[in-house]
Design a protein around this motif. Structure first.
Motif, PDB file in Angstrom:
ATOM      1  N   ALA A  48      -3.815   7.117   3.070  1.00 56.16           N
ATOM      2  CA  ALA A  48      -4.767   6.718   4.107  1.00 56.16           C
ATOM      3  C   ALA A  48      -5.515   7.945   4.613  1.00 56.16           C
ATOM      4  O   ALA A  48      -4.912   8.990   4.862  1.00 56.16           O
ATOM      5  CB  ALA A  48      -4.039   6.021   5.248  1.00 56.16           C
ATOM      6  N   THR A  53      -9.679   4.406   4.981  1.00 52.84           N
ATOM      7  CA  THR A  53      -8.790   4.499   6.143  1.00 52.84           C
ATOM      8  C   THR A  53      -7.396   3.983   5.827  1.00 52.84           C
ATOM      9  O   THR A  53      -6.481   4.141   6.618  1.00 52.84           O
ATOM     10  CB  THR A  53      -9.361   3.704   7.341  1.00 52.84           C
ATOM     11  OG1 THR A  53      -9.545   2.354   6.936  1.00 52.84           O
ATOM     12  CG2 THR A  53     -10.680   4.305   7.806  1.00 52.84           C
ATOM     13  N   PHE A  54      -7.220   3.360   4.675  1.00 45.88           N
ATOM     14  CA  PHE A  54      -5.940   2.827   4.214  1.00 45.88           C
ATOM     15  C   PHE A  54      -5.603   3.470   2.868  1.00 45.88           C
ATOM     16  O   PHE A  54      -6.482   4.028   2.206  1.00 45.88           O
ATOM     17  CB  PHE A  54      -6.038   1.299   4.071  1.00 45.88           C
ATOM     18  CG  PHE A  54      -7.232   0.849   3.283  1.00 45.88           C
ATOM     19  CD1 PHE A  54      -7.216   0.795   1.889  1.00 45.88           C
ATOM     20  CD2 PHE A  54      -8.411   0.490   3.930  1.00 45.88           C
ATOM     21  CE1 PHE A  54      -8.321   0.403   1.169  1.00 45.88           C
ATOM     22  CE2 PHE A  54      -9.531   0.086   3.214  1.00 45.88           C
ATOM     23  CZ  PHE A  54      -9.478   0.043   1.826  1.00 45.88           C
ATOM     24  N   ASN A  87      -6.125  -2.175  -2.047  1.00 52.06           N
ATOM     25  CA  ASN A  87      -5.680  -1.712  -0.740  1.00 52.06           C
ATOM     26  C   ASN A  87      -4.160  -1.782  -0.797  1.00 52.06           C
ATOM     27  O   ASN A  87      -3.580  -2.870  -0.828  1.00 52.06           O
ATOM     28  CB  ASN A  87      -6.235  -2.616   0.367  1.00 52.06           C
ATOM     29  CG  ASN A  87      -5.771  -2.218   1.747  1.00 52.06           C
ATOM     30  OD1 ASN A  87      -4.675  -1.690   1.933  1.00 52.06           O
ATOM     31  ND2 ASN A  87      -6.603  -2.508   2.742  1.00 52.06           N
ATOM     32  N   ALA A  89      -1.966  -1.180   1.370  1.00 51.94           N
ATOM     33  CA  ALA A  89      -1.327  -1.696   2.578  1.00 51.94           C
ATOM     34  C   ALA A  89      -1.290  -3.223   2.592  1.00 51.94           C
ATOM     35  O   ALA A  89      -0.334  -3.820   3.089  1.00 51.94           O
ATOM     36  CB  ALA A  89      -2.046  -1.176   3.824  1.00 51.94           C
ATOM     37  N   THR A  90      -2.336  -3.865   2.035  1.00 51.14           N
ATOM     38  CA  THR A  90      -2.411  -5.333   2.076  1.00 51.14           C
ATOM     39  C   THR A  90      -2.215  -5.987   0.709  1.00 51.14           C
ATOM     40  O   THR A  90      -1.973  -7.189   0.640  1.00 51.14           O
ATOM     41  CB  THR A  90      -3.786  -5.794   2.603  1.00 51.14           C
ATOM     42  OG1 THR A  90      -4.799  -5.409   1.669  1.00 51.14           O
ATOM     43  CG2 THR A  90      -4.072  -5.207   3.982  1.00 51.14           C
ATOM     44  N   CYS A 158     -14.234   0.541   0.291  1.00 54.06           N
ATOM     45  CA  CYS A 158     -13.338   0.648   1.455  1.00 54.06           C
ATOM     46  C   CYS A 158     -13.610  -0.477   2.443  1.00 54.06           C
ATOM     47  O   CYS A 158     -12.675  -1.090   2.958  1.00 54.06           O
ATOM     48  CB  CYS A 158     -13.477   2.011   2.121  1.00 54.06           C
ATOM     49  SG  CYS A 158     -12.946   3.391   1.092  1.00 54.06           S
ATOM     50  N   SER A 162     -10.953  -3.567   3.425  1.00 55.20           N
ATOM     51  CA  SER A 162     -10.295  -3.334   4.729  1.00 55.20           C
ATOM     52  C   SER A 162     -10.022  -4.644   5.451  1.00 55.20           C
ATOM     53  O   SER A 162     -10.523  -5.681   5.155  1.00 55.20           O
ATOM     54  CB  SER A 162     -11.126  -2.414   5.597  1.00 55.20           C
ATOM     55  OG  SER A 162     -12.370  -3.000   5.896  1.00 55.20           O
TER      56      SER A 162
END
Length: 162
Positions: A48, A53-54, A87, A89-90, A158, A162
């Motif tokens: 990140a 941002t991730f 991504n 994170a997701t 991005c 996001s």
């Protein structure tokens, strides 16, 4: 593949890095067919803040090669290529066509891209971004890329993930 050719392939993608090419069918999670005979590799596996941002993972599959060396020393690189950005994170991901073509000047490290291209600028080089472009875009590898770029930004990856 020798080290020089691998470096050129990586350079092409950083514009395909700082770059390096892309268009996506509208919609989330659209899978594109991998290029026949292509090699799959991790292009970006960033924490990140480094690019987005991730945390983001970009894997590319390409059958791109140096197709010609022009009299002025420019290398013409082209061939089918796709990239899938995720991504981390997701788990959301999208696939892009990044087939180019492009020209690389080994004397100046200038990359000139046309067609569908992937360009990434990590935070270590300047303001981070991960985009796909169409049209003519040029920059020097490992130098900050000033925006706005010539050509058209097709996708802000991005923002899309996001």
């Amino acid at each position: 593949m020798d080290e020089g050719e691998m470096m050129l392939r990586r350079a092409f993608w950083i514009g395909l890095f700082s770059g390096l090419m892309m268009a996506l069918s509208v919609g989330s999670g659209v899978a594109l067919p991998n290029p026949p005979g292509g090699q799959t590799s991790t292009f970006i596996d960033a924490a990140a803040g480094e690019v987005c941002t991730f945390p983001v993972l970009v894997e590319t599959t390409a059958a791109q090669n140096v197709r010609a060396t022009l009299p002025n020393g420019l290398l013409v690189i082209t061939g089918p290529a796709t990239a899938t950005a995720t991504n981390k994170a997701t788990g959301e991901s999208r696939s892009y066509n990044i087939s180019g073509p492009g020209k690389f000047d080994p004397a100046t490290n200038r990359l000139t891209l046309a067609g569908q291209s992937l360009i990434v600028q990590p935070s270590s080089v300047g303001s981070p971004f991960l985009i796909t472009t169409s049209g003519r875009v040029g920059f020097v590898l490992n130098q900050p890329i000033d925006q706005p770029l010539r050509g058209h930004i097709s996708h802000d990856i991005c923002a899309e993930l996001s």
